[in-house]
Design a protein around this motif. Structure first.
Motif, PDB file in Angstrom:
ATOM      1  N   ASP A 199      42.515  45.831  38.567  1.00 33.43           N
ATOM      2  CA  ASP A 199      42.256  46.752  39.524  1.00 33.43           C
ATOM      3  C   ASP A 199      43.625  47.737  40.004  1.00 33.43           C
ATOM      4  OD1 ASP A 199      41.413  48.599  42.043  1.00 33.43           O
ATOM      5  OD2 ASP A 199      41.388  47.194  43.048  1.00 33.43           O
ATOM      6  N   LYS A 256      36.202  52.568  34.944  1.00 32.19           N
ATOM      7  CA  LYS A 256      36.935  53.329  36.745  1.00 32.19           C
ATOM      8  C   LYS A 256      37.389  54.457  36.152  1.00 32.19           C
ATOM      9  CE  LYS A 256      39.720  52.148  40.153  1.00 32.19           C
ATOM     10  NZ  LYS A 256      38.843  51.951  41.548  1.00 32.19           N
ATOM     11  N   CYS A 275      37.877  46.400  32.510  1.00 36.07           N
ATOM     12  CA  CYS A 275      36.810  45.328  33.362  1.00 36.07           C
ATOM     13  C   CYS A 275      35.527  45.547  32.733  1.00 36.07           C
ATOM     14  CB  CYS A 275      37.069  45.765  34.405  1.00 36.07           C
ATOM     15  SG  CYS A 275      37.892  45.164  35.880  1.00 36.07           S
TER      16      CYS A 275
END
Ligand SMILES: O=P(O)(O)OC[C@H]1O[C@H](O[C@H]2O[C@H](CO)[C@@H](O)[C@H](O)[C@H]2O)[C@H](O)[C@@H](O)[C@@H]1O
Length: 366
Positions: free
Chosen positions: A123, A223, A237
Protein backbone atom coordinates in the motif's frame (compact mmCIF):
# COMPACT_ATOMS: atom_id res chain seq x y z
CA UNK A 1 16.38 31.04 -10.00
CA UNK A 2 15.15 30.14 -13.46
CA UNK A 3 15.21 26.97 -15.44
CA UNK A 4 17.57 28.67 -17.91
CA UNK A 5 20.10 29.24 -15.16
CA UNK A 6 20.56 25.51 -14.71
CA UNK A 7 23.60 24.50 -16.67
CA UNK A 8 24.51 20.92 -17.45
CA UNK A 9 28.31 21.10 -17.41
CA UNK A 10 30.01 19.24 -20.24
CA UNK A 11 32.97 18.23 -18.10
CA UNK A 12 35.27 15.35 -18.79
CA UNK A 13 34.74 12.36 -16.56
CA UNK A 14 37.51 12.37 -13.99
CA UNK A 15 38.61 9.73 -11.54
CA UNK A 16 37.92 10.50 -7.89
CA UNK A 17 40.92 10.12 -5.63
CA UNK A 18 41.71 6.80 -3.97
CA UNK A 19 39.17 4.71 -5.83
CA UNK A 20 40.76 4.15 -9.22
CA UNK A 21 42.86 1.19 -8.26
CA UNK A 22 39.90 -0.72 -6.93
CA UNK A 23 37.30 -0.01 -9.53
CA UNK A 24 37.17 2.43 -12.41
CA UNK A 25 35.01 5.55 -12.42
CA UNK A 26 32.66 5.68 -14.19
CA UNK A 27 32.07 2.03 -13.34
CA UNK A 28 31.91 -0.47 -16.18
CA UNK A 29 28.47 -1.45 -17.42
CA UNK A 30 26.73 -4.38 -15.82
CA UNK A 31 26.49 -7.72 -17.60
CA UNK A 32 25.95 -7.24 -21.33
CA UNK A 33 22.93 -9.55 -21.40
CA UNK A 34 21.05 -7.47 -18.88
CA UNK A 35 22.09 -4.21 -20.54
CA UNK A 36 20.97 -5.30 -23.99
CA UNK A 37 17.64 -6.58 -22.68
CA UNK A 38 17.01 -3.36 -20.78
CA UNK A 39 17.84 -1.22 -23.82
CA UNK A 40 15.36 -3.27 -25.83
CA UNK A 41 12.66 -2.75 -23.24
CA UNK A 42 13.43 0.94 -22.90
CA UNK A 43 13.32 1.41 -26.66
CA UNK A 44 9.90 -0.18 -26.75
CA UNK A 45 8.65 2.05 -23.97
CA UNK A 46 10.11 5.22 -25.39
CA UNK A 47 8.83 4.59 -28.89
CA UNK A 48 5.39 3.76 -27.53
CA UNK A 49 5.60 0.95 -30.05
CA UNK A 50 2.23 -0.50 -29.17
CA UNK A 51 3.91 -3.85 -28.59
CA UNK A 52 1.91 -4.66 -25.53
CA UNK A 53 3.95 -7.77 -24.96
CA UNK A 54 6.96 -5.47 -24.47
CA UNK A 55 5.12 -3.48 -21.85
CA UNK A 56 4.05 -6.54 -19.99
CA UNK A 57 7.54 -7.98 -20.08
CA UNK A 58 8.81 -4.71 -18.77
CA UNK A 59 6.11 -4.70 -16.08
CA UNK A 60 7.23 -8.20 -15.09
CA UNK A 61 10.82 -7.04 -14.89
CA UNK A 62 9.90 -4.02 -12.78
CA UNK A 63 10.38 -5.83 -9.53
CA UNK A 64 12.97 -8.52 -8.97
CA UNK A 65 10.71 -10.10 -6.35
CA UNK A 66 8.82 -11.61 -9.29
CA UNK A 67 8.69 -15.39 -9.19
CA UNK A 68 10.71 -15.65 -12.39
CA UNK A 69 13.52 -13.59 -10.93
CA UNK A 70 13.50 -15.83 -7.88
CA UNK A 71 13.57 -18.90 -10.12
CA UNK A 72 16.45 -17.41 -12.10
CA UNK A 73 18.35 -16.83 -8.89
CA UNK A 74 17.71 -20.38 -7.78
CA UNK A 75 18.91 -21.57 -11.19
CA UNK A 76 22.38 -20.20 -10.49
CA UNK A 77 22.53 -16.51 -11.24
CA UNK A 78 24.74 -16.33 -8.15
CA UNK A 79 27.83 -15.96 -10.31
CA UNK A 80 26.20 -13.14 -12.22
CA UNK A 81 25.37 -11.45 -8.94
CA UNK A 82 28.92 -11.84 -7.69
CA UNK A 83 30.18 -10.29 -10.94
CA UNK A 84 27.74 -7.43 -10.49
CA UNK A 85 28.83 -6.89 -6.88
CA UNK A 86 32.44 -6.69 -8.04
CA UNK A 87 31.41 -3.84 -10.32
CA UNK A 88 29.07 -2.19 -7.83
CA UNK A 89 30.61 -2.99 -4.46
CA UNK A 90 28.83 -2.38 -1.19
CA UNK A 91 29.08 1.24 -0.04
CA UNK A 92 29.57 -0.16 3.48
CA UNK A 93 32.52 -2.34 2.49
CA UNK A 94 34.00 0.56 0.52
CA UNK A 95 33.17 3.16 3.15
CA UNK A 96 36.80 4.21 3.75
CA UNK A 97 37.39 4.73 0.03
CA UNK A 98 34.18 6.74 -0.31
CA UNK A 99 35.02 9.09 2.52
CA UNK A 100 38.60 9.40 1.30
CA UNK A 101 37.14 10.76 -1.97
CA UNK A 102 35.49 13.55 0.04
CA UNK A 103 38.78 14.94 1.36
CA UNK A 104 38.66 18.74 1.21
CA UNK A 105 35.13 18.61 -0.20
CA UNK A 106 31.69 19.35 1.11
CA UNK A 107 29.34 16.44 1.04
CA UNK A 108 25.78 17.11 -0.14
CA UNK A 109 23.32 14.25 0.44
CA UNK A 110 20.51 13.31 -1.94
CA UNK A 111 18.11 10.60 -0.77
CA UNK A 112 15.32 8.92 -2.68
CA UNK A 113 12.35 7.93 -0.48
CA UNK A 114 10.49 4.69 -1.43
CA UNK A 115 12.75 1.66 -1.36
CA UNK A 116 15.63 3.76 0.01
CA UNK A 117 14.44 5.27 3.29
CA UNK A 118 11.31 3.13 3.59
CA UNK A 119 10.80 -0.50 2.62
CA UNK A 120 8.62 -1.30 -0.40
CA UNK A 121 5.12 -2.26 0.78
CA UNK A 122 1.87 -3.14 -1.02
CA UNK A 123 0.00 0.00 0.00
CA UNK A 124 1.72 3.21 -1.17
CA UNK A 125 -0.09 5.15 1.56
CA UNK A 126 1.49 2.95 4.21
CA UNK A 127 5.15 3.31 3.17
CA UNK A 128 6.19 4.70 6.54
CA UNK A 129 9.73 5.42 7.49
CA UNK A 130 10.93 4.11 10.83
CA UNK A 131 11.70 6.52 13.67
CA UNK A 132 15.28 5.27 13.72
CA UNK A 133 15.67 6.05 10.01
CA UNK A 134 14.19 9.52 10.64
CA UNK A 135 16.77 10.10 13.38
CA UNK A 136 19.56 8.97 11.04
CA UNK A 137 18.38 11.37 8.30
CA UNK A 138 18.07 14.18 10.86
CA UNK A 139 21.65 13.54 12.00
CA UNK A 140 22.88 13.54 8.41
CA UNK A 141 21.10 16.84 7.77
CA UNK A 142 22.87 18.39 10.76
CA UNK A 143 26.24 17.62 9.19
CA UNK A 144 25.50 18.03 5.47
CA UNK A 145 22.93 19.81 3.31
CA UNK A 146 20.39 17.07 2.59
CA UNK A 147 17.63 16.71 0.01
CA UNK A 148 14.88 14.14 -0.46
CA UNK A 149 14.32 13.46 -4.18
CA UNK A 150 11.12 11.51 -4.78
CA UNK A 151 8.56 10.54 -7.40
CA UNK A 152 5.86 11.34 -4.88
CA UNK A 153 4.35 14.78 -4.65
CA UNK A 154 6.29 17.02 -2.28
CA UNK A 155 3.59 17.34 0.38
CA UNK A 156 3.11 13.61 0.59
CA UNK A 157 6.80 12.81 0.91
CA UNK A 158 7.14 15.55 3.53
CA UNK A 159 4.29 13.95 5.50
CA UNK A 160 6.30 10.72 5.59
CA UNK A 161 9.72 12.25 6.34
CA UNK A 162 8.55 15.09 8.61
CA UNK A 163 11.90 16.90 8.74
CA UNK A 164 11.60 20.64 8.05
CA UNK A 165 15.34 21.19 7.79
CA UNK A 166 15.65 19.29 4.49
CA UNK A 167 15.33 20.27 0.85
CA UNK A 168 12.52 18.42 -0.95
CA UNK A 169 12.30 17.66 -4.66
CA UNK A 170 8.93 15.98 -5.22
CA UNK A 171 7.23 14.69 -8.40
CA UNK A 172 10.51 13.35 -9.82
CA UNK A 173 12.20 16.70 -9.20
CA UNK A 174 9.45 18.85 -10.76
CA UNK A 175 8.61 20.46 -7.41
CA UNK A 176 11.60 21.75 -5.45
CA UNK A 177 11.51 23.58 -2.16
CA UNK A 178 14.16 24.63 0.34
CA UNK A 179 14.07 23.95 4.08
CA UNK A 180 11.21 25.44 6.07
CA UNK A 181 13.42 25.39 9.16
CA UNK A 182 16.78 27.10 9.35
CA UNK A 183 19.90 25.00 9.79
CA UNK A 184 23.57 25.85 9.69
CA UNK A 185 23.62 24.94 5.98
CA UNK A 186 20.77 27.24 5.07
CA UNK A 187 21.98 30.17 3.08
CA UNK A 188 19.42 32.89 2.42
CA UNK A 189 19.23 32.23 -1.34
CA UNK A 190 19.03 28.48 -0.97
CA UNK A 191 16.39 28.60 1.74
CA UNK A 192 13.93 30.47 -0.44
CA UNK A 193 14.39 28.14 -3.39
CA UNK A 194 11.19 27.01 -4.99
CA UNK A 195 11.13 25.68 -8.50
CA UNK A 196 8.25 24.13 -10.43
CA UNK A 197 9.18 23.69 -14.10
CA UNK A 198 5.92 21.89 -14.97
CA UNK A 199 3.27 24.13 -13.34
CA UNK A 200 1.35 24.47 -16.61
CA UNK A 201 0.71 20.71 -16.52
CA UNK A 202 -1.20 20.68 -13.23
CA UNK A 203 -4.72 20.91 -14.80
CA UNK A 204 -3.82 18.28 -17.41
CA UNK A 205 -2.44 15.92 -14.76
CA UNK A 206 -5.62 16.42 -12.74
CA UNK A 207 -7.75 15.47 -15.78
CA UNK A 208 -5.65 12.40 -16.54
CA UNK A 209 -5.75 11.37 -12.90
CA UNK A 210 -9.56 11.49 -12.87
CA UNK A 211 -9.83 9.66 -16.16
CA UNK A 212 -7.45 6.92 -14.98
CA UNK A 213 -9.31 6.48 -11.70
CA UNK A 214 -12.54 5.99 -13.64
CA UNK A 215 -11.12 3.71 -16.33
CA UNK A 216 -9.02 1.46 -14.11
CA UNK A 217 -11.90 0.74 -11.70
CA UNK A 218 -12.43 -2.56 -13.51
CA UNK A 219 -8.92 -3.79 -12.60
CA UNK A 220 -8.95 -5.14 -9.05
CA UNK A 221 -5.90 -4.13 -7.04
CA UNK A 222 -4.89 -1.21 -9.27
CA UNK A 223 -4.37 2.14 -7.63
CA UNK A 224 -4.02 5.59 -9.16
CA UNK A 225 -1.96 8.11 -7.21
CA UNK A 226 -1.99 11.82 -8.02
CA UNK A 227 1.50 13.20 -7.52
CA UNK A 228 0.54 16.75 -8.63
CA UNK A 229 2.94 17.01 -11.61
CA UNK A 230 2.72 13.32 -12.48
CA UNK A 231 0.45 10.33 -11.90
CA UNK A 232 1.34 6.84 -10.70
CA UNK A 233 -0.69 3.79 -11.70
CA UNK A 234 0.25 0.99 -9.31
CA UNK A 235 0.00 -2.68 -10.32
CA UNK A 236 1.77 -4.34 -7.36
CA UNK A 237 -1.56 -5.76 -6.18
CA UNK A 238 -2.96 -6.53 -9.64
CA UNK A 239 -3.07 -10.14 -10.85
CA UNK A 240 -0.50 -10.66 -13.57
CA UNK A 241 -3.11 -11.78 -16.10
CA UNK A 242 -4.61 -8.25 -15.96
CA UNK A 243 -1.37 -6.33 -16.46
CA UNK A 244 -1.69 -6.04 -20.22
CA UNK A 245 -5.31 -4.81 -19.90
CA UNK A 246 -4.14 -2.20 -17.41
CA UNK A 247 -1.30 -1.10 -19.70
CA UNK A 248 -3.84 -0.90 -22.59
CA UNK A 249 -6.12 1.34 -20.55
CA UNK A 250 -3.29 3.67 -19.54
CA UNK A 251 -2.00 3.91 -23.10
CA UNK A 252 -5.51 4.58 -24.44
CA UNK A 253 -5.97 7.46 -21.98
CA UNK A 254 -2.59 8.90 -22.91
CA UNK A 255 -3.41 8.95 -26.64
CA UNK A 256 -5.31 12.20 -26.03
CA UNK A 257 -2.34 13.76 -24.22
CA UNK A 258 0.70 13.93 -26.51
CA UNK A 259 2.46 16.21 -24.04
CA UNK A 260 2.58 13.42 -21.48
CA UNK A 261 4.79 10.35 -21.51
CA UNK A 262 4.72 6.95 -19.88
CA UNK A 263 7.64 5.55 -17.90
CA UNK A 264 7.95 2.77 -15.38
CA UNK A 265 9.13 2.29 -11.81
CA UNK A 266 8.83 -0.56 -9.34
CA UNK A 267 5.46 -2.12 -10.21
CA UNK A 268 4.16 1.28 -11.16
CA UNK A 269 3.41 3.03 -14.46
CA UNK A 270 4.27 6.70 -14.28
CA UNK A 271 2.66 9.42 -16.40
CA UNK A 272 4.82 12.51 -16.66
CA UNK A 273 5.09 15.70 -18.73
CA UNK A 274 7.45 15.37 -21.70
CA UNK A 275 9.60 18.26 -20.42
CA UNK A 276 13.31 17.63 -20.08
CA UNK A 277 13.36 17.56 -16.33
CA UNK A 278 14.10 14.66 -14.05
CA UNK A 279 15.84 13.74 -10.80
CA UNK A 280 19.24 14.41 -12.40
CA UNK A 281 18.24 17.95 -13.35
CA UNK A 282 16.86 18.45 -9.82
CA UNK A 283 20.21 17.37 -8.37
CA UNK A 284 22.03 19.92 -10.53
CA UNK A 285 19.51 22.62 -9.69
CA UNK A 286 19.95 22.03 -5.96
CA UNK A 287 23.74 22.02 -6.19
CA UNK A 288 23.56 25.32 -8.04
CA UNK A 289 21.13 26.74 -5.46
CA UNK A 290 23.57 25.76 -2.72
CA UNK A 291 26.34 27.63 -4.51
CA UNK A 292 28.12 24.59 -5.97
CA UNK A 293 27.67 25.21 -9.70
CA UNK A 294 30.85 24.18 -11.51
CA UNK A 295 32.64 23.55 -8.22
CA UNK A 296 35.29 20.96 -7.61
CA UNK A 297 35.06 21.15 -3.82
CA UNK A 298 31.74 19.34 -3.52
CA UNK A 299 30.94 15.64 -3.29
CA UNK A 300 27.27 14.91 -4.03
CA UNK A 301 26.18 11.54 -2.64
CA UNK A 302 22.97 10.19 -4.21
CA UNK A 303 21.24 7.07 -2.87
CA UNK A 304 18.26 5.59 -4.75
CA UNK A 305 16.68 2.32 -5.79
CA UNK A 306 14.61 2.98 -8.89
CA UNK A 307 14.91 3.56 -12.64
CA UNK A 308 14.17 7.26 -12.17
CA UNK A 309 17.23 7.54 -9.90
CA UNK A 310 19.38 6.54 -12.86
CA UNK A 311 19.00 10.09 -14.23
CA UNK A 312 20.77 11.36 -11.11
CA UNK A 313 23.46 8.67 -11.29
CA UNK A 314 24.06 9.64 -14.92
CA UNK A 315 24.55 13.28 -13.92
CA UNK A 316 27.18 12.27 -11.36
CA UNK A 317 29.01 10.26 -14.02
CA UNK A 318 28.85 13.17 -16.42
CA UNK A 319 30.18 15.57 -13.80
CA UNK A 320 32.89 13.06 -12.92
CA UNK A 321 32.07 13.94 -9.38
CA UNK A 322 30.12 12.36 -6.58
CA UNK A 323 29.00 8.99 -5.37
CA UNK A 324 26.00 7.13 -6.81
CA UNK A 325 24.67 4.31 -4.65
CA UNK A 326 21.98 1.92 -5.91
CA UNK A 327 19.79 0.21 -3.31
CA UNK A 328 19.21 -3.30 -4.63
CA UNK A 329 19.57 -6.90 -3.58
CA UNK A 330 19.73 -7.96 -7.21
CA UNK A 331 21.98 -7.30 -10.17
CA UNK A 332 20.62 -4.42 -12.25
CA UNK A 333 21.98 -2.36 -15.07
CA UNK A 334 22.91 0.89 -13.36
CA UNK A 335 25.00 4.03 -13.60
CA UNK A 336 25.62 3.95 -9.85
CA UNK A 337 29.11 3.08 -8.64
CA UNK A 338 28.18 1.32 -5.42
CA UNK A 339 25.31 -0.64 -3.93
CA UNK A 340 23.47 -1.15 -0.68
CA UNK A 341 21.02 -4.00 -0.26
CA UNK A 342 18.09 -2.43 1.55
CA UNK A 343 16.96 0.55 3.64
CA UNK A 344 18.53 -0.96 6.80
CA UNK A 345 21.93 -0.76 5.08
CA UNK A 346 21.17 2.78 3.92
CA UNK A 347 20.61 3.71 7.59
CA UNK A 348 23.88 2.06 8.60
CA UNK A 349 25.73 3.96 5.87
CA UNK A 350 24.18 7.29 6.92
CA UNK A 351 25.06 6.73 10.58
CA UNK A 352 28.65 5.79 9.72
CA UNK A 353 28.96 8.92 7.63
CA UNK A 354 27.71 11.09 10.48
CA UNK A 355 30.09 9.46 12.96
CA UNK A 356 33.04 9.72 10.59
CA UNK A 357 32.33 13.42 9.94
CA UNK A 358 32.05 14.14 13.67
CA UNK A 359 35.43 12.54 14.28
CA UNK A 360 37.13 14.24 11.31
CA UNK A 361 38.36 17.48 12.80
CA UNK A 362 39.91 18.78 9.58
CA UNK A 363 36.68 18.55 7.53
CA UNK A 364 35.48 21.80 5.94
CA UNK A 365 32.60 23.18 8.02
CA UNK A 366 29.64 25.22 6.94
O1 LIG B 1 11.15 8.23 -6.15
P1 LIG B 1 10.55 7.44 -5.03
O2 LIG B 1 10.50 8.17 -3.73
O3 LIG B 1 11.21 6.08 -4.90
O4 LIG B 1 9.05 7.19 -5.50
C1 LIG B 1 8.74 6.29 -6.56
C2 LIG B 1 7.33 5.78 -6.39
O5 LIG B 1 7.27 5.31 -5.03
C3 LIG B 1 6.01 4.87 -4.55
O6 LIG B 1 5.70 3.61 -5.15
C4 LIG B 1 6.62 2.58 -4.81
O7 LIG B 1 6.55 2.33 -3.37
C5 LIG B 1 5.25 1.84 -2.93
C6 LIG B 1 5.32 1.73 -1.41
O8 LIG B 1 6.35 0.89 -0.99
C7 LIG B 1 4.95 0.51 -3.62
O9 LIG B 1 3.68 0.03 -3.21
C8 LIG B 1 4.97 0.70 -5.14
O10 LIG B 1 4.80 -0.54 -5.79
C9 LIG B 1 6.31 1.33 -5.58
O11 LIG B 1 6.30 1.63 -6.97
C10 LIG B 1 4.95 5.90 -4.80
O12 LIG B 1 3.70 5.41 -4.38
C11 LIG B 1 4.93 6.36 -6.25
O13 LIG B 1 3.98 7.40 -6.41
C12 LIG B 1 6.30 6.89 -6.59
O14 LIG B 1 6.34 7.34 -7.92
Amino acid sequence: MTKQSVVVPEVAVATPPNTAALFPYPPPRAMPGVAVRKKYLQAQMELGSGLMSGWVESMRASSPTHAKAAAALAAGVDDEHAAWMAKHPSALTMFDQIVAASKGKRIVMFLDYDGTLSPIVDDPDAAFMSDTMRLAVRSVAKQFPTAIVSGRCRDKVFDFVKLAELYYAGSHGMDIKGPAKASRHTKAKAKGVLFQPASEFIPMIQQVNESLIEKTKCIPGSKVENNKFCVSVHFRCVEEKSWSTLADIVKAVLKDYPKLKLTQGRKVLEIRPTIKWDKGKALEFLLESLGFADCSNVLPVYIGDDRTDEDAFKVLRKRGQGVGILVSKHAKDTNASYSLQEPAEVMEFLLRLVEWDRLSKSRPRW
